[in-house]
Design an enzyme around this catalytic site. Structure first.
Site, PDB file in Angstrom:
ATOM      1  N   LEU A   1      12.285  -7.785  36.700  1.00 62.39           N
ATOM      2  CA  LEU A   1      11.734  -6.811  37.649  1.00 62.39           C
ATOM      3  C   LEU A   1      12.194  -7.099  39.077  1.00 62.39           C
ATOM      4  O   LEU A   1      11.838  -6.374  40.002  1.00 62.39           O
ATOM      5  CB  LEU A   1      10.193  -6.856  37.596  1.00 62.39           C
ATOM      6  CG  LEU A   1       9.546  -6.480  36.256  1.00 62.39           C
ATOM      7  CD1 LEU A   1       8.041  -6.719  36.314  1.00 62.39           C
ATOM      8  CD2 LEU A   1       9.847  -5.039  35.904  1.00 62.39           C
TER       9      LEU A   1
ATOM     10  N   LYS B   1      17.593 -22.770  36.397  1.00 60.20           N
ATOM     11  CA  LYS B   1      16.988 -23.257  37.646  1.00 60.20           C
ATOM     12  C   LYS B   1      17.345 -24.719  37.938  1.00 60.20           C
ATOM     13  O   LYS B   1      17.501 -25.102  39.100  1.00 60.20           O
ATOM     14  CB  LYS B   1      15.468 -23.090  37.604  1.00 60.20           C
ATOM     15  CG  LYS B   1      15.024 -21.635  37.604  1.00 60.20           C
ATOM     16  CD  LYS B   1      13.517 -21.518  37.594  1.00 60.20           C
ATOM     17  CE  LYS B   1      13.080 -20.072  37.482  1.00 60.20           C
ATOM     18  NZ  LYS B   1      11.624 -19.916  37.546  1.00 60.20           N
TER      19      LYS B   1
ATOM     20  N   ASN C   1      15.034 -21.566  42.478  1.00 56.91           N
ATOM     21  CA  ASN C   1      15.067 -20.162  42.048  1.00 56.91           C
ATOM     22  C   ASN C   1      15.622 -19.239  43.129  1.00 56.91           C
ATOM     23  O   ASN C   1      15.751 -18.039  42.909  1.00 56.91           O
ATOM     24  CB  ASN C   1      13.679 -19.680  41.616  1.00 56.91           C
ATOM     25  CG  ASN C   1      12.757 -19.436  42.787  1.00 56.91           C
ATOM     26  OD1 ASN C   1      12.957 -19.985  43.867  1.00 56.91           O
ATOM     27  ND2 ASN C   1      11.750 -18.620  42.587  1.00 56.91           N
TER      28      ASN C   1
END
Ligand code: ATR
Length: 270
Positions: free
Chosen positions: A15, A66, A87
């Site tokens: 998203l 990450k 991140n």
């Protein structure tokens, strides 16, 4: 126009492009933000170099890269040093600056939803990157105690050993006693599998227990167990939006309003 991306595997359902475009809209900033699938660590690294060459300003990094993102960076914040996870990357010519905003996303979301987590006794479930990555931010709020629990309990003891150098009020809760806990945070991946049961049983908890799951977009067995016991519970959508808000602030040096974005995404997800 500044260019951004999120890189991970899988990436299809991210998203982040939507969230960053909502934030950009708040400040009338013109930006592009795309999703990039990297097959493996090698592809991830060459994609990063490619984006730097193409003049991208920065990227968000999601699972499973990450750790690698932290390793390949030229500079790291203290939280990236402590957690070994990044991140948010900012590119400055050939230099890569690594940040991690997952922990601040969690803490800001919890603080918005319940007031404050200061003085709380917290139980963190899980011993993977998701749990490990939020620990410094949780301690930045002057909590009373952090208990760790994991299905493979030896990993929790290892985690406590490594974090005890930095924080004294951290220990393993090998036998769950929810009477000692104000907030329980599920950072296991148990919710991703529909057939899994809740990692711990919430049936014996006191009624004021607050339950938080880092997973969003579905009712995990953990949250279902919380709902069945009439407990206060939250999914991780707010954490997702707030970690993005912190990334946005790093790149654009502008604060954003995140509640309306969370509400909008929640209505789109249901
Ligand atoms: P992440 O980086 O997202 O944290 P991970 O490193 O694969 O992912 O860690 C997954 C975590 O979820 C682990 O703590 C795992 O427990 P184990 O160490 O015992 O494997 C936990 N987990 C996964 N499925 C689970 C389940 N069904 N019940 C309880 N814990 C589970």
């Amino acid at each position: 126009m500044k260019k951004f991306a999120v890189i991970g595997n899988p990436i299809k359902h991210s998203l982040s492009p939507q969230i960053h475009s909502e934030f950009a809209h708040q400040h009338s900033i013109d930006l592009s933000y795309e999703k990039i699938l990297a097959e493996d660590d090698k592809a991830f690294e060459s994609e990063i170099l490619h984006l730097i060459n193409k003049g991208f300003t920065g990227v968000n990094v999601t699972l499973p890269f990450k750790g690698r993102a932290a390793e390949i960076s030229s500079t790291r914040t203290s939280q990236v040093h402590l957690t070994g996870s990044a991140n948010t990357l900012s590119f400055d010519n050939d230099a890569i600056e690594a940040h991690t905003t997952d922990g601040i996303g969690l803490v800001n979301d919890l603080s918005e939803k319940i007031g404050t987590i200061s003085n709380s006794s917290i139980l963190l479930l899980g011993a993977g990157g998701a749990a490990n990555g939020v620990i410094p931010s949780v301690f930045s709020e002057k909590i009373s105690h952090l208990f760790l629990w994991n299905r493979t309990i030896e990993k929790s003891f290892d985690m406590v050993d490594s974090w005890q150098k930095s924080y004294k009020n951290i220990s393993v809760m090998d036998v769950i006693d929810l009477n000692k806990i104000d907030i329980v945070i599920n950072a296991t991946s148990a919710g991703i599998d529909d057939h899994a049961s809740s990692p711990i049983n919430l049936n014996d908890s006191h009624g004021d227990l607050i339950c938080y799951d880092m997973v969003y977009g579905k009712q995990t067995p953990f949250l279902k167990n919380a709902r069945d016991n009439n407990l206060t519970f939250f999914d991780g959508l707010g954490m997702l939006v707030k970690q993005a808000a912190a990334s946005f602030e790093i790149w654009h040096e502008k604060k954003v309003e995140s509640k309306s974005v969370e509400d909008y995404l929640r209505s789109a997800l249901t």
